[in-house]
Design an enzyme around this catalytic site. Sequence first.
Site, PDB file in Angstrom:
ATOM      1  CB  SER A  10      -3.903  -0.468   8.688  1.00  0.00           C
ATOM      2  OG  SER A  10      -4.117  -1.428   9.694  1.00  0.00           O
ATOM      3  CG  ASP A  11      -4.148  -6.110   4.908  1.00  0.00           C
ATOM      4  OD1 ASP A  11      -4.788  -5.604   3.966  1.00  0.00           O
ATOM      5  OD2 ASP A  11      -4.182  -7.325   5.179  1.00  0.00           O
ATOM      6  CB  THR A  12      -7.416  -6.459   9.585  1.00  0.00           C
ATOM      7  OG1 THR A  12      -7.036  -5.238  10.217  1.00  0.00           O
ATOM      8  CG2 THR A  12      -7.932  -7.437  10.645  1.00  0.00           C
ATOM      9  CE  LYS A  38      -3.886  -2.395   2.142  1.00  0.00           C
ATOM     10  NZ  LYS A  38      -4.700  -2.628   3.337  1.00  0.00           N
ATOM     11  CB  SER A  58       0.533  -5.399   9.770  1.00  0.00           C
ATOM     12  OG  SER A  58       0.888  -6.702  10.183  1.00  0.00           O
TER      13      SER A  58
END
Length: 194
Positions: A75-77, A59, A112
């Site tokens: 961010s990533d989940t 990203k 993260s």
Amino acid sequence: MIKDKFQNNQIILASKSPRRKELLERLDLDFITISLEADESYSEELKKHEITEFLCHKKKLAYHNWQENQILITSDTIVWFKNKAFEKPKSREKAIEMLQTLSGQTHEVITSVGIFSTQKELVLSDITQVTFSELDQQEIEYYVDTYQPYDKAGSYGIQEWIGYIGITKIEGSYFNVMGLPVQKLYQALKDFKT
């Protein structure tokens, strides 16, 4: 105060998630929100936080308007269960299937967060254990049809109806499950040298 530390910076949250925006606002920071179009594919060799950290970097690479005073937050989940990543469901059937799989089980929610400037970068991760009670088919279908959880990893939002009726135990950060481990992010920003 952390707000004073960044008064000469432009903080950019690169996320479409209204939940991440709301959580970052709670830190009393001034920031703008942008949407980045990033390819979110990754190698099947990556596991757990390796996936979310890799996607935070991807990203960042999709952002091209860098200025000296900017700080970009990505961010990533994912939901991780039985050695498999559960991401955002692409259909009603997939959402129902994911919740049927998670029903009566404990899974991990991994988020993260990347903090990037022209001089420095930091990526941190947090893991929360979430346990669901046994959900019946009617409950699962009601939730999916009413709340349309197609923008949520694992097909659920802990802050929605299903969290109230179906989650029996949580170990770790509640906000991490919502999509942003704000306490860890706050500490990281305090230490982030611009």
